[in-house]
Write a protein that holds these residues in place. Structure first.
Motif, short mmCIF file in Angstrom:
data_model
loop_
_atom_site.label_atom_id
_atom_site.label_comp_id
_atom_site.label_asym_id
_atom_site.label_seq_id
_atom_site.Cartn_x
_atom_site.Cartn_y
_atom_site.Cartn_z
N THR A 7 -20.73 -2.45 -12.16
CA THR A 7 -20.07 -2.32 -10.86
C THR A 7 -20.51 -3.44 -9.91
N ARG A 8 -21.80 -3.76 -9.95
CA ARG A 8 -22.28 -4.84 -9.08
C ARG A 8 -21.72 -6.19 -9.51
N LEU A 67 -18.21 -6.27 -8.13
CA LEU A 67 -18.26 -6.57 -6.70
C LEU A 67 -18.47 -8.06 -6.47
N ASN A 107 -15.51 -10.04 -6.88
CA ASN A 107 -14.40 -9.67 -5.99
C ASN A 107 -13.30 -8.91 -6.70
N ALA A 140 -14.14 -2.54 -7.28
CA ALA A 140 -15.30 -1.83 -7.81
C ALA A 140 -15.19 -0.39 -7.32
N GLU A 150 -23.06 -0.60 -0.88
CA GLU A 150 -22.11 -1.69 -1.08
C GLU A 150 -20.83 -1.41 -0.30
N GLY A 153 -18.25 -2.99 -0.22
CA GLY A 153 -17.07 -3.31 -1.01
C GLY A 153 -16.72 -2.25 -2.05
N ALA A 154 -17.66 -1.36 -2.36
CA ALA A 154 -17.39 -0.33 -3.36
C ALA A 154 -16.43 0.70 -2.78
N ARG A 155 -15.50 1.17 -3.60
CA ARG A 155 -14.44 2.05 -3.12
C ARG A 155 -14.60 3.41 -3.78
#
Lengths: 391, 391
Positions: A261-262, A265, A268, A271, A293, A295-297
């Motif tokens: 996952t990282r 991320l 781009n 994630a 994070e 950006g994580a959804r």
């Protein structure tokens, strides 16, 4: 050994001399080409001391070119092919690993994240096509019944919507995701950290056999390579880079399962993380990522996952060339196509409900979709016309 | 009826004439004072037609001043007091509702979010003091065993750390949070949508009795007021504005339970949300908020909640005046104080482990903390000196 293409043999040999992902090797290959890069390394002329040392150490164990030729022979015997850049089925998206820089890269596996030099592949699909519409579903080995249920549902749903389900073939979440895809009659790809002839873990052998029959077993390592511990982490960058997005289903605190996952991320890519009960140790890692994070959804199911990867695959024009019919249709028509069942027929009322459109809008669009040969009218409703395969 | 303070009586009468939160009434009270505002309304001279209409309708049911006096009599008999702005125990934080503007305010309850005109209070604590270090724990009535467990644990943990647990007294999550606080021997406040003499629901009567004994029952509505449906939503703004932060434990899709969280977000207070299994209908609303509101914070337990509200209460200097001893101590010493058990003693080793500090750091700080009379040394370890109460 001359019956193999020289550059392919060089790439296989380089992967044996230094673990996949090694930046300095990738840089030499980019600069000199694989054949000259291999020569340079075997001459002990690598520009970095640690690379010179590791090449020297490996070379004491055998001749790199001979070992590569042996691997290619062995691969041919068991039906594994080598895929290299320039091949039709080379998945270009993994080249984006060039740009990957991890902010907190103290460990070797977090620094050495260069693109792969080659893939070993077993199975009936062209690799690039299989990965073109793909989502990774990954997570803990020691998954809970909750996590296994969610992973299997996601695997099923994605495969049913014609997405390839990519995972790592491990026990737990990985296996559940693969199995879900298989039970939908869909495609699944296991990216391994060992040779495709001896997929690990052995307990999943029946699963790997089914995947090899209808999907793909993929590895950067040659046949007979062992699943050494760091290789799982090296492998994870390929899962992140080869797919349109990554879904993490369960992970213990600070676990390796969060690493893919990282990577996603950092690349781009969407994630996505499935939350769980806060009382479950197997959701501590997923909640950590969601907290740390931005950006994580958070996703709770198939609809959310499709929404994320749809940005680049499902709803947006599919990047396969300009003459694909779905490129020219409008949002409503596209929503109708997306709402069509992959198999069987559907009535206009049901279709309107699934697409979230008025029945009259659906009726208005169906003739266009028929004209474009995207749907076909049958006695009991409309059916999807399966897209022609390129390969 | 002259034995009551004229402005208090006017505020009670105004709350009877128009539901709490009505902006136009609050604006008149701010401009003219409650007595003149009441006169204006009763003279039929309200500046807005809908306000004139509703005042006329209410006035046909009785004389506002007489009804207010009756409510004050009734309140006195059953031990409920009225708290109004200017009183020592008026919680100033609710005045921040002045600034509350909800972006998507199509419903009346989302537009009429002015500060309260008065509170009816039952219980032994000064209202402002009870709310000074308070966290709201709210959620679904039809909670699952998982949600009830989490709410009770949070209620217990917060109360054990000397935080007041505020909720709405409903079945499910609310009741579990109150009960958790009570079982820690801590303070809890139920903010009701009806008279404090007849808390709703009746099935929680035993719980309300315990809260009235050791915590507070609070309402904007006078004794005997009925829990009409919109009042729960009107009430929620007080739960959000009266506390340092709001934790949402379970909520169905698009449910009213999420409303308090959205109020907290709009007020820029920590809005915390506990995730749950994606397979649970009671976590759909919580996951919705986490997906839709970038300001909402995923929390999995007490530590995360304290981290959020700590920004303004636990770790930062407490805004009670400059001479509070904890204002002058450094981060390490504050961490030690926060790690002390609220009751009983603790050894230096355990304390160091809980505070996440080296034993030598703890030892170095203890004499300072003793000097400041924050801790006291006993035979079997250190104990916290309870803060002196203002009221």
């Amino acid at each position: 050994m001359s019956r193999y293409d020289e550059t392919t043999l060089a790439r296989v040999a380089l992967t044996w001399l230094a673990e996949p992902g090694t930046r300095s090797v990738y840089a030499l290959v980019t600069e000199l080409g694989p054949v000259a890069a291999l020569e340079l390394l075997l001459d002990g002329a690598a520009p970095y001391e640690d690379l010179r040392d590791s090449v020297a150490a490996r070379s004491r164990a055998g001749d790199a070119r001979a070992i590569a030729a042996e691997a290619l022979d062995r691969g041919e015997r068991l039906g594994a092919r080598v895929v290299v850049p320039g091949d039709d089925e080379w998945p270009g998206t993994v080249e984006e690993l060039r740009k990957l820089r991890l902010s907190d890269a103290r460990r070797r596996v977090d620094r050495e994240t260069a693109p792969p030099l080659c893939f070993w592949v077993r199975g009936p699909w062209p690799l690039a096509e299989a990965l073109d519409r793909s989502v990774a579903v990954v997570g803990a080995r020691a998954a809970t019944p909750y996590g296994l249920h969610v992973a299997r549902q996601l695997g099923y749903g994605l495969a049913d919507r014609d997405w390839t389900v990519v995972s790592g073939g491990a026990f737990g979440i990985d296996a559940a995701a693969h199995r879900g895809a298989l039970s939908a009659g869909g495609r699944t790809v296991a990216v391994l950290a060992c040779g495709v002839d001896r997929p690990y873990p052995v307990g999943n052998t029946a699963l790997f056999d089914r995947i090899a029959d209808s999907g793909l077993l993929v590895s950067e390592w040659p046949p007979a390579a062992e699943p050494l511990r760091p290789r799982f982490l090296i492998r994870n960058r390929v899962i992140a880079a080869g797919t349109k997005g990554t879904v993490l289903v369960e992970a213990a605190a600070r676990s390796g399962a969060t690493q893919t996952t990282r990577r996603a991320l950092a690349l781009n890519r969407p994630a996505m993380v499935v939350p769980g009960p806060v009382t479950s140790a197997m959701s501590v890692g997923t909640h950590e990522i969601l907290r740390e994070e931005p950006g994580a959804r958070l996703v709770t199911g198939l609809a959310h996952v499709l929404e994320e990867v749809g940005r680049i695959g499902e709803l947006a024009p599919v990047p396969r060339g300009p003459d694909r019919p779905t490129d020219v249709i409008d949002d409503d028509a596209r929503a109708i196509v997306e709402a069509m069942p992959r198999r069987g027929t559907i009535g206009v009322d049901d279709l309107a409900a699934r697409a979230g459109l008025a029945v009259r809008t659906v009726l208005r669009k169906m003739s266009l979709l028929e004209e474009l040969a995207l749907v076909v009218r049958r006695d009991d409703g409309y059916a999807l016309v399966p897209p022609r395969r390129a390969g």
